[in-house]
Design a protein around this motif. Structure first.
Motif, PDB file in Angstrom:
ATOM      1  N   THR A  26       0.819  -1.211   0.000  1.00 23.42           N
ATOM      2  CA  THR A  26       0.000   0.000   0.000  1.00 23.42           C
ATOM      3  C   THR A  26       0.853   1.261   0.000  1.00 23.42           C
ATOM      4  O   THR A  26       0.611   2.192  -0.771  1.00 23.42           O
ATOM      5  CB  THR A  26      -0.930   0.028   1.236  1.00 23.42           C
ATOM      6  OG1 THR A  26      -1.741  -1.140   1.230  1.00 23.42           O
ATOM      7  CG2 THR A  26      -1.831   1.251   1.201  1.00 23.42           C
ATOM      8  N   ILE A  27       1.862   1.298   0.872  1.00 24.26           N
ATOM      9  CA  ILE A  27       2.722   2.484   0.954  1.00 24.26           C
ATOM     10  C   ILE A  27       4.212   2.154   0.875  1.00 24.26           C
ATOM     11  O   ILE A  27       5.039   3.052   0.752  1.00 24.26           O
ATOM     12  CB  ILE A  27       2.456   3.284   2.248  1.00 24.26           C
ATOM     13  CG1 ILE A  27       2.638   2.408   3.475  1.00 24.26           C
ATOM     14  CG2 ILE A  27       1.060   3.901   2.212  1.00 24.26           C
ATOM     15  CD1 ILE A  27       2.507   3.151   4.795  1.00 24.26           C
ATOM     16  N   GLY A  28       4.577   0.892   0.958  1.00 30.03           N
ATOM     17  CA  GLY A  28       5.977   0.506   0.854  1.00 30.03           C
ATOM     18  C   GLY A  28       6.616   0.041   2.144  1.00 30.03           C
ATOM     19  O   GLY A  28       7.069  -1.102   2.240  1.00 30.03           O
ATOM     20  N   PRO A  29       6.680   0.886   3.182  1.00 27.16           N
ATOM     21  CA  PRO A  29       7.413   0.510   4.388  1.00 27.16           C
ATOM     22  C   PRO A  29       6.628  -0.333   5.385  1.00 27.16           C
ATOM     23  O   PRO A  29       6.703  -0.120   6.582  1.00 27.16           O
ATOM     24  CB  PRO A  29       7.787   1.867   4.993  1.00 27.16           C
ATOM     25  CG  PRO A  29       6.643   2.730   4.635  1.00 27.16           C
ATOM     26  CD  PRO A  29       6.249   2.284   3.235  1.00 27.16           C
ATOM     27  N   GLY A  30       5.857  -1.292   4.903  1.00 25.83           N
ATOM     28  CA  GLY A  30       5.145  -2.167   5.831  1.00 25.83           C
ATOM     29  C   GLY A  30       6.080  -3.126   6.522  1.00 25.83           C
ATOM     30  O   GLY A  30       5.938  -3.430   7.702  1.00 25.83           O
ATOM     31  N   GLY A  31       7.062  -3.619   5.780  1.00 23.61           N
ATOM     32  CA  GLY A  31       7.973  -4.601   6.350  1.00 23.61           C
ATOM     33  C   GLY A  31       8.760  -4.090   7.538  1.00 23.61           C
ATOM     34  O   GLY A  31       9.240  -4.882   8.351  1.00 23.61           O
ATOM     35  N   ILE A  32       8.869  -2.783   7.654  1.00 21.61           N
ATOM     36  CA  ILE A  32       9.626  -2.227   8.774  1.00 21.61           C
ATOM     37  C   ILE A  32       8.999  -2.601  10.113  1.00 21.61           C
ATOM     38  O   ILE A  32       9.684  -2.715  11.123  1.00 21.61           O
ATOM     39  CB  ILE A  32       9.739  -0.688   8.655  1.00 21.61           C
ATOM     40  CG1 ILE A  32      10.820  -0.165   9.596  1.00 21.61           C
ATOM     41  CG2 ILE A  32       8.401   0.005   8.908  1.00 21.61           C
ATOM     42  CD1 ILE A  32      11.149   1.295   9.388  1.00 21.61           C
ATOM     43  N   PHE A  33       7.686  -2.843  10.117  1.00 22.21           N
ATOM     44  CA  PHE A  33       7.025  -3.194  11.374  1.00 22.21           C
ATOM     45  C   PHE A  33       7.384  -4.603  11.830  1.00 22.21           C
ATOM     46  O   PHE A  33       7.368  -4.902  13.026  1.00 22.21           O
ATOM     47  CB  PHE A  33       5.516  -3.025  11.239  1.00 22.21           C
ATOM     48  CG  PHE A  33       5.098  -1.593  11.080  1.00 22.21           C
ATOM     49  CD1 PHE A  33       5.177  -0.715  12.137  1.00 22.21           C
ATOM     50  CD2 PHE A  33       4.664  -1.116   9.853  1.00 22.21           C
ATOM     51  CE1 PHE A  33       4.826   0.616  12.001  1.00 22.21           C
ATOM     52  CE2 PHE A  33       4.304   0.216   9.692  1.00 22.21           C
ATOM     53  CZ  PHE A  33       4.387   1.078  10.770  1.00 22.21           C
ATOM     54  N   VAL A  34       7.704  -5.469  10.890  1.00 21.11           N
ATOM     55  CA  VAL A  34       8.201  -6.794  11.265  1.00 21.11           C
ATOM     56  C   VAL A  34       9.566  -6.645  11.923  1.00 21.11           C
ATOM     57  O   VAL A  34       9.843  -7.245  12.968  1.00 21.11           O
ATOM     58  CB  VAL A  34       8.298  -7.713  10.027  1.00 21.11           C
ATOM     59  CG1 VAL A  34       9.076  -8.987  10.364  1.00 21.11           C
ATOM     60  CG2 VAL A  34       6.912  -8.071   9.521  1.00 21.11           C
ATOM     61  N   THR A  35      10.414  -5.830  11.318  1.00 17.22           N
ATOM     62  CA  THR A  35      11.735  -5.590  11.894  1.00 17.22           C
ATOM     63  C   THR A  35      11.622  -4.955  13.276  1.00 17.22           C
ATOM     64  O   THR A  35      12.336  -5.321  14.213  1.00 17.22           O
ATOM     65  CB  THR A  35      12.565  -4.675  10.966  1.00 17.22           C
ATOM     66  OG1 THR A  35      12.607  -5.245   9.661  1.00 17.22           O
ATOM     67  CG2 THR A  35      13.980  -4.510  11.486  1.00 17.22           C
ATOM     68  N   ILE A  36      10.717  -3.973  13.388  1.00 16.97           N
ATOM     69  CA  ILE A  36      10.499  -3.315  14.680  1.00 16.97           C
ATOM     70  C   ILE A  36      10.053  -4.324  15.729  1.00 16.97           C
ATOM     71  O   ILE A  36      10.556  -4.346  16.862  1.00 16.97           O
ATOM     72  CB  ILE A  36       9.441  -2.204  14.549  1.00 16.97           C
ATOM     73  CG1 ILE A  36       9.975  -1.053  13.717  1.00 16.97           C
ATOM     74  CG2 ILE A  36       9.008  -1.709  15.930  1.00 16.97           C
ATOM     75  CD1 ILE A  36       8.926  -0.022  13.366  1.00 16.97           C
ATOM     76  N   ALA A  37       9.087  -5.163  15.375  1.00 15.67           N
ATOM     77  CA  ALA A  37       8.550  -6.136  16.326  1.00 15.67           C
ATOM     78  C   ALA A  37       9.619  -7.128  16.771  1.00 15.67           C
ATOM     79  O   ALA A  37       9.756  -7.423  17.965  1.00 15.67           O
ATOM     80  CB  ALA A  37       7.370  -6.873  15.697  1.00 15.67           C
ATOM     81  N   LEU A  38      10.382  -7.630  15.824  1.00 12.89           N
ATOM     82  CA  LEU A  38      11.432  -8.587  16.172  1.00 12.89           C
ATOM     83  C   LEU A  38      12.511  -7.927  17.031  1.00 12.89           C
ATOM     84  O   LEU A  38      13.050  -8.549  17.949  1.00 12.89           O
ATOM     85  CB  LEU A  38      12.054  -9.167  14.902  1.00 12.89           C
ATOM     86  CG  LEU A  38      11.135 -10.033  14.036  1.00 12.89           C
ATOM     87  CD1 LEU A  38      11.873 -10.493  12.778  1.00 12.89           C
ATOM     88  CD2 LEU A  38      10.621 -11.235  14.820  1.00 12.89           C
ATOM     89  N   TYR A  39      12.790  -6.672  16.731  1.00 15.17           N
ATOM     90  CA  TYR A  39      13.830  -5.941  17.464  1.00 15.17           C
ATOM     91  C   TYR A  39      13.385  -5.594  18.886  1.00 15.17           C
ATOM     92  O   TYR A  39      14.160  -5.720  19.846  1.00 15.17           O
ATOM     93  CB  TYR A  39      14.192  -4.670  16.699  1.00 15.17           C
ATOM     94  CG  TYR A  39      15.086  -3.717  17.460  1.00 15.17           C
ATOM     95  CD1 TYR A  39      16.430  -4.012  17.676  1.00 15.17           C
ATOM     96  CD2 TYR A  39      14.581  -2.514  17.960  1.00 15.17           C
ATOM     97  CE1 TYR A  39      17.248  -3.140  18.366  1.00 15.17           C
ATOM     98  CE2 TYR A  39      15.398  -1.637  18.656  1.00 15.17           C
ATOM     99  CZ  TYR A  39      16.732  -1.950  18.859  1.00 15.17           C
ATOM    100  OH  TYR A  39      17.524  -1.086  19.549  1.00 15.17           O
ATOM    101  N   SER A  40      12.134  -5.143  19.034  1.00  8.80           N
ATOM    102  CA  SER A  40      11.676  -4.617  20.327  1.00  8.80           C
ATOM    103  C   SER A  40      10.988  -5.652  21.220  1.00  8.80           C
ATOM    104  O   SER A  40      10.979  -5.484  22.449  1.00  8.80           O
ATOM    105  CB  SER A  40      10.727  -3.436  20.108  1.00  8.80           C
ATOM    106  OG  SER A  40       9.587  -3.842  19.370  1.00  8.80           O
TER     107      SER A  40
END
Length: 258
Positions: A26-40
């Motif tokens: 939809t906007i491109g940076p959706g995958g960043i939330f997977v990285t955020i979740a795994l990181y945090s």
């Protein structure tokens, strides 16, 4: 298949991945939330975060590319040329970024991830609200345009490999800033993400930083979200998608930098 976390955390990761998949197309940076979740939310290392996330982005890139080809964005003039140049130039960058990640402390990893999100978000929203022209009028039909695109692709590859975020997270904002319309930018970024993710994941695999059970856990709902996001992207005004893109990036930046 044994998963490394308790059921409650597994469910949380699945739900986040589903929303992330929607954001990817939809906007491109959706995958960043997977990285955020795994990181945090998990105790795994930054290398394992990046390696596992990149493995899931290979699958989402393949599916998203197929869907944007089906809807016609990859058939537009210049789209395939942009995708080819951006993908090839990103490969070397992704390997370099993945290698550099092993030398980046976990705290600094978060700061870098947050900084990338905030800066791109602010620039996108400001320029869209001001109605400003692109920072560079990219024309892939010219030699200079192709050189600029190749340099851009290398830089995106380094950033993506280093931070463990999918290609669209930073490629879509970058392409929009150089004058590529929103939907073609999304389409081109999906193709690029396949190459970045595949080569970066290979580097992390060699380092032993890819957790396959975890990749399956978050990758499955990611794919479901990708299909939903592709449909949404064709129903929403591209100008609103740009603002949403910038707002999302800006919102997650401070949290990541803490």
């Amino acid at each position: 298949m044994n998963f490394p976390f308790d059921p409650a955390l597994q469910l949380t990761l699945v739900l986040i991945a589903l929303v992330s998949g929607v954001g990817i197309t939809t906007i491109g940076p959706g995958g960043i939330f997977v990285t955020i979740a795994l990181y945090s939310l998990t105790p795994i290392s930054s290398g394992e975060v990046a390696g596992t996330a990149h493995l899931t982005f290979v699958a989402t890139g393949l599916l998203a590319s197929a869907m944007y080809t089906y809807s016609g964005e990859m058939h537009l003039s210049g789209s395939r040329t942009m995708a080819a140049i951006l993908s090839v130039s990103s490969v070397a960058g992704a390997f370099l970024g993945a290698y550099a990640n092993s030398f980046v402390p976990r705290d600094l990893f978060g700061v870098l991830l947050g900084a990338v999100a905030m800066v791109t978000g602010v620039v996108l929203v400001y320029r869209e609200r001001r109605g400003l022209s692109p920072v560079y009028d990219l024309d892939v039909a010219t030699t200079m345009g192709r050189v600029v695109l190749a340099v851009l692709g290398f830089g995106l590859g380094v950033a993506s490999g280093l931070l463990g975020v999918g290609g669209p997270v930073i490629a879509v904002p970058a392409l929009v800033l150089v004058g590529v319309p929103m939907l073609p930018a999304l389409a081109v970024a999906q193709v690029q993400s396949i190459f970045i993710a595949a080569f970066a994941a290979s580097g992390y695999f060699v380092q032993g930083n890819v957790l396959f059970p975890l990749a399956v856990l978050v990758g499955t709902p990611l794919l479901v979200g990708v299909v939903a996001g592709w449909k949404i992207a064709h129903l929403v005004d591209p100008a609103r998608l740009k603002v949403a893109l910038g707002a999302v990036l800006f919102a997650v930046g401070p949290y990541l930098a803490l």
